[in-house]
Design an enzyme around this catalytic site. Structure first.
Site, PDB file in Angstrom:
ATOM      1  N   LYS A 187      27.001  45.461  34.942  1.00 43.76           N
ATOM      2  CA  LYS A 187      26.491  45.736  36.035  1.00 43.76           C
ATOM      3  C   LYS A 187      25.733  47.196  36.570  1.00 43.76           C
ATOM      4  CE  LYS A 187      29.347  43.307  38.516  1.00 43.76           C
ATOM      5  NZ  LYS A 187      28.906  42.277  39.674  1.00 43.76           N
ATOM      6  N   THR A 199      30.182  48.246  40.671  1.00 47.54           N
ATOM      7  CA  THR A 199      32.168  48.357  40.229  1.00 47.54           C
ATOM      8  C   THR A 199      32.112  50.005  39.927  1.00 47.54           C
ATOM      9  OG1 THR A 199      33.534  47.836  38.790  1.00 47.54           O
ATOM     10  CG2 THR A 199      30.842  47.244  38.295  1.00 47.54           C
ATOM     11  N   TYR A 258      30.726  43.539  30.350  1.00 43.83           N
ATOM     12  CA  TYR A 258      30.858  43.659  32.133  1.00 43.83           C
ATOM     13  C   TYR A 258      30.049  44.976  32.655  1.00 43.83           C
ATOM     14  CZ  TYR A 258      32.444  43.298  36.784  1.00 43.83           C
ATOM     15  OH  TYR A 258      32.333  43.689  38.535  1.00 43.83           O
TER      16      TYR A 258
HETATM   17  P1  NAP Z   1      34.504  36.187  41.279  1.00 39.79           P
HETATM   18  O1  NAP Z   1      35.933  35.862  42.582  1.00 39.79           O
HETATM   19  O2  NAP Z   1      35.286  35.439  39.832  1.00 39.79           O
HETATM   20  O3  NAP Z   1      33.533  35.642  42.693  1.00 39.79           O
HETATM   21  C1  NAP Z   1      32.528  35.506  41.659  1.00 39.79           C
HETATM   22  C2  NAP Z   1      31.174  34.446  42.391  1.00 39.79           C
HETATM   23  O4  NAP Z   1      30.495  33.993  41.950  1.00 39.79           O
HETATM   24  C3  NAP Z   1      31.916  33.394  42.188  1.00 39.79           C
HETATM   25  O5  NAP Z   1      31.271  32.632  43.742  1.00 39.79           O
HETATM   26  C4  NAP Z   1      31.465  32.677  40.769  1.00 39.79           C
HETATM   27  O6  NAP Z   1      30.510  30.533  41.078  1.00 39.79           O
HETATM   28  C5  NAP Z   1      30.013  33.359  41.528  1.00 39.79           C
HETATM   29  N1  NAP Z   1      29.387  32.980  40.519  1.00 39.79           N
HETATM   30  C6  NAP Z   1      30.091  33.054  38.940  1.00 39.79           C
HETATM   31  N2  NAP Z   1      28.068  33.217  38.125  1.00 39.79           N
HETATM   32  C7  NAP Z   1      27.339  32.918  38.760  1.00 39.79           C
HETATM   33  C8  NAP Z   1      26.246  32.273  39.020  1.00 39.79           C
HETATM   34  N3  NAP Z   1      25.512  32.378  37.800  1.00 39.79           N
HETATM   35  N4  NAP Z   1      25.053  32.520  39.492  1.00 39.79           N
HETATM   36  C9  NAP Z   1      25.744  32.469  41.086  1.00 39.79           C
HETATM   37  N5  NAP Z   1      26.813  32.706  41.217  1.00 39.79           N
HETATM   38  C10 NAP Z   1      27.454  32.860  40.002  1.00 39.79           C
HETATM   39  O7  NAP Z   1      35.032  37.990  42.043  1.00 39.79           O
HETATM   40  P2  NAP Z   1      34.907  38.815  43.031  1.00 39.79           P
HETATM   41  O8  NAP Z   1      36.350  38.959  43.167  1.00 39.79           O
HETATM   42  O9  NAP Z   1      35.106  37.917  44.489  1.00 39.79           O
HETATM   43  O10 NAP Z   1      34.036  39.916  43.111  1.00 39.79           O
HETATM   44  C11 NAP Z   1      33.022  39.958  43.715  1.00 39.79           C
HETATM   45  C12 NAP Z   1      31.980  40.387  42.905  1.00 39.79           C
HETATM   46  O11 NAP Z   1      32.163  42.185  42.980  1.00 39.79           O
HETATM   47  C13 NAP Z   1      31.640  40.333  41.432  1.00 39.79           C
HETATM   48  O12 NAP Z   1      30.174  40.631  41.693  1.00 39.79           O
HETATM   49  C14 NAP Z   1      32.273  41.338  40.979  1.00 39.79           C
HETATM   50  O13 NAP Z   1      31.623  41.693  39.538  1.00 39.79           O
HETATM   51  C15 NAP Z   1      32.775  42.245  41.831  1.00 39.79           C
HETATM   52  N6  NAP Z   1      33.639  43.218  42.090  1.00 39.79           N
HETATM   53  C16 NAP Z   1      34.803  42.451  41.544  1.00 39.79           C
HETATM   54  C17 NAP Z   1      35.866  43.703  41.763  1.00 39.79           C
HETATM   55  C18 NAP Z   1      37.542  43.555  42.220  1.00 39.79           C
HETATM   56  O14 NAP Z   1      37.940  44.491  42.032  1.00 39.79           O
HETATM   57  N7  NAP Z   1      37.026  42.082  42.916  1.00 39.79           N
HETATM   58  C19 NAP Z   1      34.987  45.383  42.118  1.00 39.79           C
HETATM   59  C20 NAP Z   1      34.202  45.870  42.071  1.00 39.79           C
HETATM   60  C21 NAP Z   1      33.354  44.454  41.728  1.00 39.79           C
HETATM   61  P3  NAP Z   1      31.949  29.919  40.498  1.00 39.79           P
HETATM   62  O15 NAP Z   1      32.952  29.552  41.840  1.00 39.79           O
HETATM   63  O16 NAP Z   1      30.919  28.451  40.708  1.00 39.79           O
HETATM   64  O17 NAP Z   1      32.567  30.481  39.567  1.00 39.79           O
HETATM   65  O1  G4F Z   2      42.929  42.342  37.160  1.00 41.28           O
HETATM   66  P1  G4F Z   2      42.435  42.871  35.630  1.00 41.28           P
HETATM   67  O2  G4F Z   2      41.760  41.787  34.786  1.00 41.28           O
HETATM   68  O3  G4F Z   2      40.648  43.512  36.379  1.00 41.28           O
HETATM   69  P2  G4F Z   2      39.792  45.099  35.808  1.00 41.28           P
HETATM   70  O4  G4F Z   2      39.611  44.904  33.977  1.00 41.28           O
HETATM   71  O5  G4F Z   2      40.640  46.215  36.069  1.00 41.28           O
HETATM   72  O6  G4F Z   2      38.376  44.121  36.275  1.00 41.28           O
HETATM   73  C1  G4F Z   2      38.513  44.035  38.019  1.00 41.28           C
HETATM   74  O7  G4F Z   2      37.918  45.015  38.509  1.00 41.28           O
HETATM   75  C2  G4F Z   2      37.175  45.471  38.256  1.00 41.28           C
HETATM   76  C3  G4F Z   2      36.685  46.793  39.013  1.00 41.28           C
HETATM   77  O8  G4F Z   2      37.582  47.767  38.398  1.00 41.28           O
HETATM   78  C4  G4F Z   2      36.076  44.447  38.878  1.00 41.28           C
HETATM   79  F1  G4F Z   2      34.897  45.492  38.918  1.00 41.28           F
HETATM   80  C5  G4F Z   2      36.175  43.140  37.458  1.00 41.28           C
HETATM   81  O9  G4F Z   2      34.851  42.619  38.320  1.00 41.28           O
HETATM   82  C6  G4F Z   2      37.019  42.787  37.808  1.00 41.28           C
HETATM   83  O10 G4F Z   2      37.660  42.015  39.347  1.00 41.28           O
HETATM   84  O11 G4F Z   2      42.707  44.107  34.782  1.00 41.28           O
HETATM   85  C7  G4F Z   2      42.917  45.496  35.076  1.00 41.28           C
HETATM   86  C8  G4F Z   2      44.597  46.371  34.312  1.00 41.28           C
HETATM   87  C9  G4F Z   2      43.475  45.522  32.287  1.00 41.28           C
HETATM   88  O12 G4F Z   2      43.448  47.169  32.338  1.00 41.28           O
HETATM   89  C10 G4F Z   2      44.000  44.655  32.152  1.00 41.28           C
HETATM   90  O13 G4F Z   2      44.300  45.277  30.423  1.00 41.28           O
HETATM   91  O14 G4F Z   2      45.059  45.036  33.531  1.00 41.28           O
HETATM   92  C11 G4F Z   2      45.329  44.676  32.221  1.00 41.28           C
HETATM   93  N1  G4F Z   2      46.276  43.493  31.562  1.00 41.28           N
HETATM   94  C12 G4F Z   2      47.346  43.661  31.461  1.00 41.28           C
HETATM   95  N2  G4F Z   2      47.697  42.298  31.207  1.00 41.28           N
HETATM   96  C13 G4F Z   2      45.517  42.754  32.160  1.00 41.28           C
HETATM   97  C14 G4F Z   2      46.486  42.033  31.738  1.00 41.28           C
HETATM   98  N3  G4F Z   2      44.854  42.223  32.939  1.00 41.28           N
HETATM   99  C15 G4F Z   2      44.148  40.590  33.018  1.00 41.28           C
HETATM  100  N4  G4F Z   2      43.702  40.095  33.391  1.00 41.28           N
HETATM  101  N5  G4F Z   2      45.051  39.814  32.382  1.00 41.28           N
HETATM  102  C16 G4F Z   2      46.328  40.095  31.363  1.00 41.28           C
HETATM  103  O15 G4F Z   2      47.304  39.646  30.967  1.00 41.28           O
END
Ligand code: NAP
Ligand code: G4F
Length: 348
Positions: A159, A131, A155
């Site tokens: 990672k 990430t 987090y």
């Molecule tokens: P997400 O919607 O939160 O999905 C997370 C997945 O991990 C879900 O299927 C969840 O299962 C599973 N999981 C949680 N705890 C687990 C455990 N103990 N054992 C096995 N599986 C488990 O996340 P996402 O946005 O799809 O992201 C996918 C991956 O990319 C994550 O690793 C995240 O950290 C990483 N990532 C995301 C972003 C982003 O912007 N979306 C950016 C960079 C990296 P349940 O449904 O059972 O909870």
């Molecule tokens: O949507 P966020 O929670 O995403 P964040 O923290 O950037 O993390 C996501 O992206 C990462 C990749 O860079 C992943 F690795 C991670 O797993 C996840 O998918 O927050 C985005 C921004 C932050 O600055 C936060 O402080 O939005 C700001 N924010 C403001 N109000 C909020 C809120 N975030 C959340 N979740 N909820 C609020 O009410």
């Protein structure tokens, strides 16, 4: 037929990745966690496309349980493993830091050791979901593979541990491990406690159901590089199968503030916002009705905030031909419209 095992298949990325791999003709095995209410984690996939759910071969496993990971590999005999499983919420990682480390960091070691225990390290290619959070607040305009890592949360720290272990195991044991450093990516399948989906769902509820309650948010001034998740899973597949290097960055090379995302999302339904006050007293007011529709709740602040992310995706573009296509404005439009559609479906 190529065989893929997806850990984290019930999440946003897992659903799109499963769909993509099934379209490419893979046999897809999906890990689901044991739960007393299995419908809860499966609903997102079933509502999106029940065919994906039906076509996956399901295996119960958990990143907290090494024996279940070994079993899932024995059953699926995969050519490819995608580790997308994580406690993926940055703010919540401050609430549950040990758990976050156990799943996001040690969980990946358990997975790699399960592969080694089965002597499968030469047969399996492994993708790890790294990430952009690992960069923290860097001093560079664009983050690339030369930017130092400086994680700011449990987090991101977990990672980064997994990322480094991936590099260690690849070198030490000759394993094919690919690390995709993905910047934020969003979609209608995004979890509702991430800021983009929280906003687009609130916009839809106000527009369709006339919900008057103000939306409570945290820091509106952090900036993120937001792309479209459906395109990012295609990058994951390219990185794992065609990538020759260990690490790739996937991003859009543009950035926007939370405040700007919010203003754009409300403008989709014709609401313009004016701002009054400062800090926790700041409010967003609907310009036409005078209603307070946005409030600040310090609970959503982070003990340590990442202010700015903007990724340089030139390496994956040049080597693998991937580049983002959907603009942020298009992404916001499609997320708001999807939430409006879902809100209307709840009217009986
Ligand atoms: P997400 O919607 O939160 O999905 C997370 C997945 O991990 C879900 O299927 C969840 O299962 C599973 N999981 C949680 N705890 C687990 C455990 N103990 N054992 C096995 N599986 C488990 O996340 P996402 O946005 O799809 O992201 C996918 C991956 O990319 C994550 O690793 C995240 O950290 C990483 N990532 C995301 C972003 C982003 O912007 N979306 C950016 C960079 C990296 P349940 O449904 O059972 O909870
Ligand atoms: O949507 P966020 O929670 O995403 P964040 O923290 O950037 O993390 C996501 O992206 C990462 C990749 O860079 C992943 F690795 C991670 O797993 C996840 O998918 O927050 C985005 C921004 C932050 O600055 C936060 O402080 O939005 C700001 N924010 C403001 N109000 C909020 C809120 N975030 C959340 N979740 N909820 C609020 O009410």
């Amino acid at each position: 037929m190529k065989r893929a095992l997806i850990i984290g298949v019930t999440g946003q990325d897992g659903i799109y990745l499963a769909e993509h791999l099934l379209e490419l003709g893979y046999k897809v095995y999906g890990v689901r966690r044991p739960s007393t209410i299995p419908e809860a984690s499966q609903r997102r996939m079933k509502e999106y496309n029940n065919d994906i759910f039906e076509q996956i071969t399901w295996i119960y496993a958990d990143l907290a349980d090494g024996s279940s990971l070994r079993r899932s590999i024995e059953i699926s005999q995969p050519d490819y493993i995608y580790n997308l499983g994580a406690q993926s919420h940055v703010r919540l990682s401050f609430e549950v830091p040990e758990y976050t480390a156990d799943i996001n960091a040690v969980g990946f070691v358990r997975l790699l050791d399960a592969v080694r225990a089965l002597h499968a390290e030469k047969n399996v290619s492994i993708y790890q979901a790294s990430t952009s959070e690992m960069f923290g607040n860097s001093s560079t305009k664009y983050q690339n593979l030369s930017t130092p890592f400086n994680p700011l949360s449990p987090y991101a720290s977990a990672k980064l541990y997994a990322h480094n272990v991936g590099l260690n195991y690849a070198k030490s044991y000759g394993m094919k491990i690919r690390l995709g450093i993905l910047f934020n990516h969003e979609s209608p399948l995004r979890g509702t406690n991430f800021v983009t989906r929280k906003i687009t769902r609130a916009v839809a509820n106000r527009s369709v159901h006339g919900v008057k309650k103000a939306l409570k948010l945290g820091n509106l001034d952090s900036r993120r590089d937001w792309g479209y998740a459906k395109e990012y899973v295609q990058a994951m597949n390219l990185i794992l199968e065609k990538g020759v290097e260990s690490e790739y960055i996937v991003a859009t090379k543009s950035h926007e503030s939370v405040r700007s995302f919010l203003e754009k999302a409300y403008s989709v339904v014709g609401i313009n916002i004016s701002w009054e006050g400062k800090g926790v007293d700041e409010v967003g007011i609907c310009s036409s009705t005078g209603d307070v529709i946005i409030k600040i709740d310090p609970w959503f602040y982070r003990p340590n905030e990442l202010d700015y992310l903007c990724g340089d995706f030139s390496k994956i573009k040049h080597e693998l031909g991937w580049e983002p296509k959907t603009t942020l404005n298009e992404l916001i439009e499609l997320m708001v419209q999807s939430d409006i559609y879902k809100a209307k479906a709840t009217i009986v």
